[in-house]
Write a protein that holds these residues in place. Structure first.
Motif, PDB file in Angstrom:
ATOM      1  N   VAL A 242     140.246  39.499 -38.192  1.00  0.00           N
ATOM      2  CA  VAL A 242     139.780  38.423 -39.069  1.00  0.00           C
ATOM      3  C   VAL A 242     139.945  38.817 -40.529  1.00  0.00           C
ATOM      4  O   VAL A 242     140.468  38.059 -41.342  1.00  0.00           O
TER       5      VAL A 242
ATOM      6  N   ASP B  76     139.078  43.685 -31.929  1.00  0.00           N
ATOM      7  CA  ASP B  76     139.664  43.161 -33.168  1.00  0.00           C
ATOM      8  C   ASP B  76     138.911  41.922 -33.673  1.00  0.00           C
ATOM      9  O   ASP B  76     139.282  41.331 -34.679  1.00  0.00           O
ATOM     10  N   ARG B  77     137.885  41.552 -32.945  1.00  0.00           N
ATOM     11  CA  ARG B  77     136.982  40.467 -33.377  1.00  0.00           C
ATOM     12  C   ARG B  77     137.670  39.097 -33.445  1.00  0.00           C
ATOM     13  O   ARG B  77     137.199  38.197 -34.131  1.00  0.00           O
ATOM     14  N   THR B  78     138.792  38.993 -32.768  1.00  0.00           N
ATOM     15  CA  THR B  78     139.502  37.724 -32.755  1.00  0.00           C
ATOM     16  C   THR B  78     138.709  36.681 -31.995  1.00  0.00           C
ATOM     17  O   THR B  78     138.779  35.488 -32.287  1.00  0.00           O
TER      18      THR B  78
ATOM     19  N   VAL C 272     139.287  49.769 -33.888  1.00  0.00           N
ATOM     20  CA  VAL C 272     140.235  48.674 -33.711  1.00  0.00           C
ATOM     21  C   VAL C 272     140.181  47.829 -34.975  1.00  0.00           C
ATOM     22  O   VAL C 272     139.097  47.402 -35.378  1.00  0.00           O
ATOM     23  N   PRO C 273     141.305  47.633 -35.621  1.00  0.00           N
ATOM     24  CA  PRO C 273     141.286  46.882 -36.887  1.00  0.00           C
ATOM     25  C   PRO C 273     140.720  45.480 -36.687  1.00  0.00           C
ATOM     26  O   PRO C 273     140.969  44.846 -35.668  1.00  0.00           O
TER      27      PRO C 273
ATOM     28  N   ASN D  69     137.861  27.115 -44.810  1.00  0.00           N
ATOM     29  CA  ASN D  69     138.657  28.163 -44.204  1.00  0.00           C
ATOM     30  C   ASN D  69     137.824  28.912 -43.169  1.00  0.00           C
ATOM     31  O   ASN D  69     136.902  29.648 -43.492  1.00  0.00           O
ATOM     32  N   ALA D  70     138.194  28.688 -41.906  1.00  0.00           N
ATOM     33  CA  ALA D  70     137.409  29.260 -40.814  1.00  0.00           C
ATOM     34  C   ALA D  70     137.500  30.777 -40.780  1.00  0.00           C
ATOM     35  O   ALA D  70     136.579  31.455 -40.334  1.00  0.00           O
ATOM     36  N   VAL D  71     138.608  31.309 -41.247  1.00  0.00           N
ATOM     37  CA  VAL D  71     138.784  32.765 -41.225  1.00  0.00           C
ATOM     38  C   VAL D  71     137.781  33.416 -42.177  1.00  0.00           C
ATOM     39  O   VAL D  71     137.104  34.379 -41.819  1.00  0.00           O
ATOM     40  N   ALA D  72     137.704  32.866 -43.373  1.00  0.00           N
ATOM     41  CA  ALA D  72     136.765  33.425 -44.347  1.00  0.00           C
ATOM     42  C   ALA D  72     135.340  33.336 -43.808  1.00  0.00           C
ATOM     43  O   ALA D  72     134.552  34.279 -43.921  1.00  0.00           O
TER      44      ALA D  72
ATOM     45  N   GLN E  40     135.483  31.569 -31.125  1.00  0.00           N
ATOM     46  CA  GLN E  40     136.607  31.549 -30.192  1.00  0.00           C
ATOM     47  C   GLN E  40     136.252  32.394 -28.984  1.00  0.00           C
ATOM     48  O   GLN E  40     135.598  33.431 -29.119  1.00  0.00           O
TER      49      GLN E  40
ATOM     50  N   THR F 241     133.752  34.179 -34.545  1.00  0.00           N
ATOM     51  CA  THR F 241     134.920  33.320 -34.726  1.00  0.00           C
ATOM     52  C   THR F 241     134.779  31.962 -34.042  1.00  0.00           C
ATOM     53  O   THR F 241     135.585  31.080 -34.260  1.00  0.00           O
TER      54      THR F 241
ATOM     55  N   LEU G 269     147.689  32.386 -28.235  1.00  0.00           N
ATOM     56  CA  LEU G 269     147.792  30.941 -27.991  1.00  0.00           C
ATOM     57  C   LEU G 269     146.416  30.309 -27.843  1.00  0.00           C
ATOM     58  O   LEU G 269     145.628  30.695 -26.978  1.00  0.00           O
TER      59      LEU G 269
ATOM     60  N   ASP H 202     141.865  24.440 -41.400  1.00  0.00           N
ATOM     61  CA  ASP H 202     140.851  25.500 -41.381  1.00  0.00           C
ATOM     62  C   ASP H 202     141.488  26.881 -41.213  1.00  0.00           C
ATOM     63  O   ASP H 202     140.799  27.884 -41.156  1.00  0.00           O
TER      64      ASP H 202
ATOM     65  N   LEU I 106     142.341  37.071 -43.319  1.00  0.00           N
ATOM     66  CA  LEU I 106     141.873  36.547 -44.595  1.00  0.00           C
ATOM     67  C   LEU I 106     142.747  37.093 -45.721  1.00  0.00           C
ATOM     68  O   LEU I 106     143.117  36.378 -46.653  1.00  0.00           O
TER      69      LEU I 106
ATOM     70  N   ARG J 285     136.546  27.381 -29.544  1.00  0.00           N
ATOM     71  CA  ARG J 285     137.951  27.238 -29.197  1.00  0.00           C
ATOM     72  C   ARG J 285     138.282  28.194 -28.055  1.00  0.00           C
ATOM     73  O   ARG J 285     137.609  29.193 -27.859  1.00  0.00           O
ATOM     74  N   LEU J 286     139.353  27.901 -27.349  1.00  0.00           N
ATOM     75  CA  LEU J 286     139.734  28.722 -26.195  1.00  0.00           C
ATOM     76  C   LEU J 286     141.080  29.385 -26.413  1.00  0.00           C
ATOM     77  O   LEU J 286     142.084  28.720 -26.644  1.00  0.00           O
ATOM     78  N   LEU J 287     141.055  30.685 -26.325  1.00  0.00           N
ATOM     79  CA  LEU J 287     142.268  31.470 -26.458  1.00  0.00           C
ATOM     80  C   LEU J 287     142.735  31.825 -25.056  1.00  0.00           C
ATOM     81  O   LEU J 287     141.966  32.341 -24.254  1.00  0.00           O
TER      82      LEU J 287
ATOM     83  N   SER K 282     134.452  33.262 -40.729  1.00  0.00           N
ATOM     84  CA  SER K 282     134.301  34.233 -39.635  1.00  0.00           C
ATOM     85  C   SER K 282     134.035  35.630 -40.168  1.00  0.00           C
ATOM     86  O   SER K 282     133.198  36.360 -39.653  1.00  0.00           O
ATOM     87  N   LEU K 283     134.769  35.977 -41.188  1.00  0.00           N
ATOM     88  CA  LEU K 283     134.602  37.307 -41.749  1.00  0.00           C
ATOM     89  C   LEU K 283     133.177  37.474 -42.253  1.00  0.00           C
ATOM     90  O   LEU K 283     132.545  38.511 -42.071  1.00  0.00           O
TER      91      LEU K 283
END
Lengths: 348, 348
Positions: free
Chosen positions: A54, B117-119, A50-51, B52-55, B65, B63, A96, A117, A58, B95-97, B57-58
DNA sequence: GTGAAAGCGCTAACAA
DNA sequence: TTGTTAGCGCTTTCAC
């Protein structure tokens, strides 16, 4: 494995005997030799690949996530908004993120700043009150924002507002048409924008109907079912023949208080609420209510936001901020049926 | 600027005349010379820097989340859960998705897979039904999952369940204690786990009370206020003196139907619902209802999930799956006050 | 058609 | 104390 054992394009590349670039291409539907495609596909499937979203975020600077920040998810109005927003974002392939601000202004500002962020691509904000700090934060926001609520002119942000002035007026006019002449008003706090607007609508409609404005018929309180009941006790001495309430919870509390003392609805006193939440339908008798379009506002806000996101790559100059107003809608139910006995005998 | 003009540690480093490593250190509260700290801080402030939270996280593979997936955010039960979950996650800095599955099983499976997908770092799932595919997906999930609902033994996943058998029995026993002898049951679909469990509780309680089981007193329907009203029409010929409904919406619909034909609640027929949502309180008379602990379940699920996340770095072997059951709670309101006329005359 | 390599923004190991 | 550098997983030139 620093990764938790999750397969990556590297593992796939190794297994398929190709480079990671080929893996990426195949997985993104770009051209490749038949043989290559097949091997990559199989390796990916076997590994359950699964890709990593994150990493992708980036790379291309977007998360495909949107944030919705509102005061309290317990409130039916915001539930309706969440629902509508969710539907739109889901269809558009966005996730969301929900944020409850607990009606704390600092929390709202924090959300606004946290747009920086890059956790989400945009924000729908439902502020309780717009302060100068809000305006500052909105103006300098790191990403697109849509506000659900009324914004002063000049703030460069899309917004969607309710027309609670017109909505209140509709309710009052309706009560007048059904023969009511002493229309009491249970309002929320007077120092909020919604509170002031509802008050304005109430007064305007009274005037338009040629009814006097009697201070004894107006109560300010906070929202909540108990407050509605308490307000009734204060209002009854003024002998109202109708109760217009600033939201459904107040209306429900008021209705219960009336029924508990044997007052008949709508024969003796009509009751109307606002928001047309599930509660209005749940009441007995079912409550007339003004739908301020929570659902519509939510949907519209989401659409505006998505539109901004699309427009991004387009022309250099961003389109000017847009403001939409959701038209109110009166939902008539049994609680405001015309009084059977002559309204004339009730006139002040 | 491929970045949209957002400041990064590089811009700060340039402005402060230090390396990016120093910037990172200062910003993360690590030691540095007083002078360096100051210059970095100032540069960051002037630029309005937000990490940058994405960076991030990576880099560290998380995350912060969490995802909550449930059938429909319009349902008060799930609203209560969202609210409780939100409170816990917010306090813990997550955070809540939100994900609405629209009660579609495939959607639930998709959510489960998308954990890869590590979201988000973990998932709370509220499935409508557990299929073999669910079990498979739960077993191989790419991250920690907590299920709100009943799971078969052996699935290596934490879960939080309601005790609707006991809850239903409580309601029936309560109706019996208040003098009712012909207790009808408006249930949801019989092919769902909750439906079966409520049915079991109903029968068990009848037996315990020494009451016969009369098929004419049981109706299966779907949830929803209209269904409740329709069910009443079917039940009245069987002359019930109490109505136990599988949720508050059914109870509300039933109550309305009764009142509309002049049946008094609770004098003629008592009504009890389930879930103790805002609707129960909103009804007239206010409805007795069994709280199955939506709020508690939500909170507990969030706690279990966070606990798993913490435990991750710890000992090699993960602790075994835990199952919590939220105890039901009977909330007595006016709709089930004891009948004033002798219940004996009603007995079958 | 394919591979090597750069780079998204950040943290951390390692050197200096 | 500070800077250089590798690397998180991915996409995308740019050569070949």
């Amino acid at each position: 494995m620093p990764n938790g054992g999750q397969p990556t394009i590297v593992s796939i590349a190794a297994r398929a005997g190709v480079s990671i670039a080929s893996v990426s291409r195949v997985l993104n539907g770009q051209g490749a030799r038949r043989d290559t495609v097949e091997r990559v596909r199989r390796a990916a499937a076997e590994l359950g690949y699964v890709p990593n979203a994150v990493a992708r975020s980036l790379k291309d600077g977007r998360t495909r996530q949107l944030t919705f920040a509102m005061p309290d998810i317990g409130n039916p109005v915001y539930v309706a908004m969440v629902r509508a927003i969710q539907a739109v974002t889901k269809a558009a392939g966005y996730r969301l993120l929900l944020h409850s601000t607990d009606a704390v202004a600092e929390d709202e500002l924090a959300v606004l700043h946290s747009l920086g962020d890059r956790t989400s691509d945009g924000l729908i904000l439902c502020p309780i009150r717009i302060t100068d700090e809000h305006i500052e934060a909105l103006t300098t926001a790191a990403g697109p924002v849509v506000v659900i609520g009324s914004l002063p002119d000049g703030v460069p942000v899309d917004s969607v507002r309710a027309d609670s002035v017109a909505g209140s007026a509709m309710a009052v006019a309706h009560l007048f048409r059904t023969g009511r002449r002493r229309i009491a008003f249970i309002n929320g706090p007077s120092d909020t924008v919604p509170g002031r607007n509802r008050d304005l609508g109430y007064r305007t409609a009274l005037t338009a109907c040629g009814l006097p404005h009697d201070e004894a018929l107006v109560v300010h309180t906070d929202f909540g079912i108990d407050s509605g009941a308490a307000a009734v006790r204060r209002l009854l001495p003024a002998r109202p023949d109708a109760l217009f309430c600033a939201n459904d919870q107040l209306a429900l509390g008021a209705a219960h208080a009336l029924l508990a003392r044997g007052v008949r609805i709508p024969e003796d006193i009509a009751v109307a609420g606002m928001d047309d939440s599930a509660l209005a339908q749940a009441g007995w008798p079912p409550l007339t209510s003004v739908d301020l379009g929570s659902s519509t506002r939510g949907r519209r806000a989401a659409e505006l936001l998505l539109d901004r996101l699309e427009a991004r790559g387009g022309t250099g100059t961003a389109p000017p901020p847009r403001t939409t107003t959701a038209p109110p809608r009166l939902v008539v139910r049994a609680s405001t049926a015309p009084a059977t006995d002559s309204p004339v005998t009730r006139t002040a």
